[in-house]
Design a protein around this motif. Structure first.
Motif, PDB file in Angstrom:
ATOM      1  N   TYR A   1       0.812  -1.218   0.000  1.00  0.00           N
ATOM      2  CA  TYR A   1       0.000   0.000   0.000  1.00  0.00           C
ATOM      3  C   TYR A   1       0.851   1.276   0.000  1.00  0.00           C
ATOM      4  O   TYR A   1       0.405   2.319   0.484  1.00  0.00           O
ATOM      5  N   ARG A   2       2.008   1.227  -0.579  1.00  0.00           N
ATOM      6  CA  ARG A   2       2.857   2.422  -0.563  1.00  0.00           C
ATOM      7  C   ARG A   2       2.333   3.489  -1.522  1.00  0.00           C
ATOM      8  O   ARG A   2       2.285   4.674  -1.182  1.00  0.00           O
TER       9      ARG A   2
ATOM     10  N   TYR B   1      -1.179   8.461  -2.218  1.00  0.00           N
ATOM     11  CA  TYR B   1      -2.292   9.171  -2.853  1.00  0.00           C
ATOM     12  C   TYR B   1      -3.509   9.269  -1.926  1.00  0.00           C
ATOM     13  O   TYR B   1      -4.583   9.659  -2.374  1.00  0.00           O
ATOM     14  N   THR B   2      -3.338   8.906  -0.649  1.00  0.00           N
ATOM     15  CA  THR B   2      -4.382   8.974   0.385  1.00  0.00           C
ATOM     16  C   THR B   2      -5.690   8.325  -0.072  1.00  0.00           C
ATOM     17  O   THR B   2      -6.784   8.865   0.117  1.00  0.00           O
ATOM     18  N   VAL B   3      -5.567   7.145  -0.673  1.00  0.00           N
ATOM     19  CA  VAL B   3      -6.742   6.408  -1.133  1.00  0.00           C
ATOM     20  C   VAL B   3      -7.428   5.774   0.074  1.00  0.00           C
ATOM     21  O   VAL B   3      -6.775   5.321   1.018  1.00  0.00           O
ATOM     22  N   ARG B   4      -8.750   5.698   0.037  1.00  0.00           N
ATOM     23  CA  ARG B   4      -9.521   5.155   1.153  1.00  0.00           C
ATOM     24  C   ARG B   4     -10.430   4.003   0.746  1.00  0.00           C
ATOM     25  O   ARG B   4     -10.988   3.336   1.625  1.00  0.00           O
ATOM     26  N   ALA B   5     -10.642   3.776  -0.535  1.00  0.00           N
ATOM     27  CA  ALA B   5     -11.623   2.771  -0.942  1.00  0.00           C
ATOM     28  C   ALA B   5     -11.305   2.251  -2.338  1.00  0.00           C
ATOM     29  O   ALA B   5     -10.616   2.909  -3.130  1.00  0.00           O
ATOM     30  N   TRP B   6     -11.821   1.049  -2.607  1.00  0.00           N
ATOM     31  CA  TRP B   6     -11.759   0.473  -3.968  1.00  0.00           C
ATOM     32  C   TRP B   6     -13.113   0.644  -4.650  1.00  0.00           C
ATOM     33  O   TRP B   6     -14.149   0.413  -4.004  1.00  0.00           O
ATOM     34  N   PRO B   7     -13.159   0.975  -5.915  1.00  0.00           N
ATOM     35  CA  PRO B   7     -12.063   1.524  -6.712  1.00  0.00           C
ATOM     36  C   PRO B   7     -11.928   3.029  -6.475  1.00  0.00           C
ATOM     37  O   PRO B   7     -12.873   3.685  -6.051  1.00  0.00           O
ATOM     38  N   THR B   8     -10.754   3.564  -6.769  1.00  0.00           N
ATOM     39  CA  THR B   8     -10.507   5.005  -6.744  1.00  0.00           C
ATOM     40  C   THR B   8      -9.745   5.388  -8.001  1.00  0.00           C
ATOM     41  O   THR B   8      -8.825   4.675  -8.416  1.00  0.00           O
ATOM     42  N   LEU B   9     -10.152   6.487  -8.608  1.00  0.00           N
ATOM     43  CA  LEU B   9      -9.467   7.020  -9.783  1.00  0.00           C
ATOM     44  C   LEU B   9      -8.804   8.344  -9.440  1.00  0.00           C
ATOM     45  O   LEU B   9      -9.357   9.148  -8.681  1.00  0.00           O
ATOM     46  N   ALA B  10      -7.607   8.578 -10.007  1.00  0.00           N
ATOM     47  CA  ALA B  10      -6.901   9.853  -9.833  1.00  0.00           C
ATOM     48  C   ALA B  10      -6.336  10.265 -11.185  1.00  0.00           C
ATOM     49  O   ALA B  10      -5.718   9.452 -11.884  1.00  0.00           O
ATOM     50  N   LEU B  11      -6.557  11.523 -11.547  1.00  0.00           N
ATOM     51  CA  LEU B  11      -6.132  12.036 -12.853  1.00  0.00           C
ATOM     52  C   LEU B  11      -4.945  12.976 -12.683  1.00  0.00           C
ATOM     53  O   LEU B  11      -4.978  13.896 -11.862  1.00  0.00           O
ATOM     54  N   ILE B  12      -3.901  12.735 -13.460  1.00  0.00           N
ATOM     55  CA  ILE B  12      -2.664  13.531 -13.421  1.00  0.00           C
ATOM     56  C   ILE B  12      -2.472  14.200 -14.777  1.00  0.00           C
ATOM     57  O   ILE B  12      -2.607  13.545 -15.827  1.00  0.00           O
ATOM     58  N   ASP B  13      -2.164  15.488 -14.760  1.00  0.00           N
ATOM     59  CA  ASP B  13      -1.992  16.197 -16.036  1.00  0.00           C
ATOM     60  C   ASP B  13      -0.582  15.982 -16.585  1.00  0.00           C
ATOM     61  O   ASP B  13       0.293  15.414 -15.896  1.00  0.00           O
TER      62      ASP B  13
ATOM     63  N   ALA C   1      -7.862  15.689 -10.591  1.00  0.00           N
ATOM     64  CA  ALA C   1      -9.185  15.174 -10.227  1.00  0.00           C
ATOM     65  C   ALA C   1      -9.026  13.826  -9.548  1.00  0.00           C
ATOM     66  O   ALA C   1      -8.053  13.095  -9.786  1.00  0.00           O
ATOM     67  N   ALA C   2     -10.021  13.482  -8.694  1.00  0.00           N
ATOM     68  CA  ALA C   2     -10.021  12.188  -8.018  1.00  0.00           C
ATOM     69  C   ALA C   2     -11.443  11.845  -7.599  1.00  0.00           C
ATOM     70  O   ALA C   2     -12.269  12.734  -7.375  1.00  0.00           O
ATOM     71  N   ALA C   3     -11.730  10.541  -7.503  1.00  0.00           N
ATOM     72  CA  ALA C   3     -13.050  10.094  -7.054  1.00  0.00           C
ATOM     73  C   ALA C   3     -12.975   8.635  -6.655  1.00  0.00           C
ATOM     74  O   ALA C   3     -12.226   7.848  -7.238  1.00  0.00           O
ATOM     75  N   SER C   4     -13.779   8.267  -5.650  1.00  0.00           N
ATOM     76  CA  SER C   4     -13.886   6.881  -5.209  1.00  0.00           C
ATOM     77  C   SER C   4     -15.229   6.311  -5.630  1.00  0.00           C
ATOM     78  O   SER C   4     -16.222   7.037  -5.735  1.00  0.00           O
ATOM     79  N   GLY C   5     -15.264   4.992  -5.835  1.00  0.00           N
ATOM     80  CA  GLY C   5     -16.484   4.323  -6.254  1.00  0.00           C
ATOM     81  C   GLY C   5     -16.604   4.285  -7.755  1.00  0.00           C
ATOM     82  O   GLY C   5     -15.947   5.043  -8.476  1.00  0.00           O
ATOM     83  N   GLU C   6     -17.449   3.370  -8.241  1.00  0.00           N
ATOM     84  CA  GLU C   6     -17.673   3.308  -9.682  1.00  0.00           C
ATOM     85  C   GLU C   6     -18.719   4.338 -10.086  1.00  0.00           C
ATOM     86  O   GLU C   6     -19.415   4.915  -9.264  1.00  0.00           O
ATOM     87  N   GLY C   7     -18.833   4.572 -11.387  1.00  0.00           N
ATOM     88  CA  GLY C   7     -19.854   5.471 -11.894  1.00  0.00           C
ATOM     89  C   GLY C   7     -19.369   6.858 -12.236  1.00  0.00           C
ATOM     90  O   GLY C   7     -20.182   7.747 -12.513  1.00  0.00           O
ATOM     91  N   HIS C   8     -18.052   7.087 -12.222  1.00  0.00           N
ATOM     92  CA  HIS C   8     -17.515   8.423 -12.475  1.00  0.00           C
ATOM     93  C   HIS C   8     -16.831   8.549 -13.833  1.00  0.00           C
ATOM     94  O   HIS C   8     -16.273   9.602 -14.140  1.00  0.00           O
ATOM     95  N   LEU C   9     -16.840   7.498 -14.648  1.00  0.00           N
ATOM     96  CA  LEU C   9     -16.016   7.518 -15.853  1.00  0.00           C
ATOM     97  C   LEU C   9     -16.458   8.575 -16.858  1.00  0.00           C
ATOM     98  O   LEU C   9     -15.625   9.133 -17.580  1.00  0.00           O
ATOM     99  N   SER C  10     -17.752   8.885 -16.921  1.00  0.00           N
ATOM    100  CA  SER C  10     -18.184   9.924 -17.854  1.00  0.00           C
ATOM    101  C   SER C  10     -17.625  11.288 -17.443  1.00  0.00           C
ATOM    102  O   SER C  10     -17.250  12.105 -18.306  1.00  0.00           O
TER     103      SER C  10
END
Length: 505
Positions: A114-115, A120-132, A139-148
């Motif tokens: 878990y390094r 990235y201070t993740v707390r749950a599966w799944p979590t997405l994080a966007l890097i420019d 941007a970041a979000a936990s849980g499914e349903g955020h792909l749009s």
């Protein structure tokens, strides 16, 4: 840490100009020639996917991630960070097989300590994080349903950095996907099976070949349902199509074969004589939590994992929304039967109870038994008029292991299959690579077969090896096992525990 299960329309968070942490700490990298650093990714938009492979909500994201890869092939790099929940998921070889099984082609870092997760201070599966492309979190979000929402964010970042001239479209990152070839026999990652002892037939969900193999109960292959190309086409025998089918069941009265067509979010039925396959429930679109049911051709389902006929109803393990549903074919209805939709281990009345990724079903004496995989427990569901759910044995969401005992003293690790035979309930203790039994009233748990080491070895109970066994079915006084990672069907003598390979390499 906790699972996050619900698709959401909430806005993704925008942390502002924060430098993305380095991708340090992975013990292995896949689908890439060398470990990735942020310097390697400069000029690319990067989408980090924090996941664990036993989590249905993580698996739901894979098709969407694949679509983003294809839509932004020159600008976007998807990087999976596999932070395992279960002990078994920490093993490098098991993760490698999962990448093959789900055809994951983007780079993946194994993060068992878990390094990267903590950085990235993740707390749950799944979590997405966007890097420019400049290396900042946007941007970041936990849980499914955020792909749009991430799709729109990716497009916006590409526009900004394209105007700056800071995108690198020429360079490709990744090696194109995992090496295949672990399946060398007729099966590829079989997930479930059903024995029709009366008619001498054994049906096997040949999951990664997107078909159902038809064999005799002695293992001779006699036909197939499905073309082996992923589709949702109804038709006769190999003119039909499935997508990653899992659980199977046979209607005792007429031999009708029910198929949990998991990848299509459908339930299908096959005539045992003609081989005609028809869709009997689902729209082909994944349901969202909160749906309670309706007409069979207008109500969406979510990753149905197993099916079990009870009278005029077909019980469905709706893994994707953590509930049991029921299909009333005669009335053309499908509806939520048990579970609130909350991902938890909660006993009680049908509506107030809660499951966590119910996966395997079996039944006897007016009860349905459930392998509640993410809760690591076996549940007993008593149908009308009693209408209640109780836990027979096992731990909880984060209480797993490999221990015999009674009730809460026992431990499983992500059990996926159950079968009833000779007054006992048998359990595929999947991530422990064992077959166990449970007393249906007292919750006593005993050992039947499997050394506990992943492998493919026939022999006596303590010598035999399985590798993530999943589906179970009983017939002819023996137990049939879909031994998923061995691409095999095994048979177990329920008295001695001796194991033989029936179909497979």
């Amino acid at each position: 840490m906790s699972d996050s299960s619900s698709p959401s329309d909430d806005q993704i968070s925008e942390p502002g100009p924060v430098r993305a942490p380095e991708l340090d700490g992975a013990t292995a990298w896949f689908n890439v020639e060398a470990p990735l650093t942020l310097a390697d990714l400069q000029g690319k938009v990067v989408l980090l996917d924090f996941w664990t492979y036993g989590c249905i909500n993580c698996l739901h994201q894979l098709p969407g991630l694949r679509r983003l890869q294809e839509a932004y092939a020159e600008e976007l790099v998807v990087v999976g960070v596999h932070a395992p929940k279960f002990t078994n998921e920490r093993e490098t070889d098991n993760l490698r097989r999962v990448l093959e099984r789900y055809e994951i082609t983007h780079p993946v870092a194994s993060d068992p300590d878990y390094r990267i997760w903590r950085a990235y201070t993740v707390r749950a599966w799944p979590t997405l994080a966007l890097i420019d492309p400049a290396g900042y979190l946007v941007a970041a979000a936990s849980g499914e349903g955020h792909l749009s929402q991430f799709d729109r964010a990716i497009a916006a970042v590409i526009q900004v950095f394209d105007e700056r001239g800071e995108l690198d479209r020429a360079r490709r990152v990744g090696s194109g996907g995992p090496g295949g070839g672990s399946a060398r026999g007729p099966l590829a990652f079989p997930g479930g099976l059903a024995c029709d002892a009366t008619r001498g037939r054994l049906y096997v969900a040949d999951t990664n070949h997107h078909q159902v193999l038809v064999a005799t109960t002695d293992g001779a292959l006699v036909g197939r349902l499905g073309s082996s190309a992923a589709s949702a086409v109804d038709g006769v025998a190999d003119a039909s199509g499935f997508a990653r089918p899992q659980g199977l069941a046979v209607q005792p009265s007429d031999g009708l074969v029910f198929v949990a067509d998991t990848g299509n979010h459908l339930v299908r039925a096959a005539d045992p004589d003609s081989g005609a396959v028809t869709t009997i429930a689902g729209t082909g679109v994944q349901a969202r939590p909160g749906d309670r049911g309706g007409g069979v051709d207008s109500t969406a389902l979510s990753s149905p994992w197993d099916v079990y006929p009870v009278g005029r109803l077909l019980i469905i393990a709706m893994a994707g929304v953590h509930q049991l549903w029921a299909l009333d074919v005669g009335h053309g209805l499908v509806f939520a039967l048990a579970g609130s939709g909350l991902e938890a281990r909660l006993d009680g009345d049908l509506d107030d109870s809660a499951f966590a990724q119910p996966s395997g079903l079996a039944g006897a004496d007016g009860a349905v038994f459930v392998a509640d995989s993410e809760s690591n427990v076996i549940r007993r569901v008593e149908l009308p008029p009693r209408n209640r759910v109780r836990t027979l044995a096992g731990g909880d969401l984060f209480e797993f292991g490999d221990r015999l005992g009674v009730g809460d003293e026992a431990r499983f690790q992500h059990p996926l299959g159950v079968a009833w035979l000779q007054g006992r309930l048998f359990v595929a203790d999947t991530y422990n690579h064992r077959i166990k039994w449970v007393h249906p009233e007292t919750g006593e748990v005993g050992f039947l077969s499997g050394s506990g080491r992943p492998g493919h070895e026939d022999g006596d109970a303590g010598q035999a090896c399985f590798h993530e066994p999943a589906g179970l079915s009983a017939g002819n006084d023996r137990l049939y096992v879909a031994d998923t990672n061995n691409h095999a069907v095994r048979v177990v003598d329920v008295v001695s525990g001796r194991v033989e390979t029936l179909i497979g390499p």
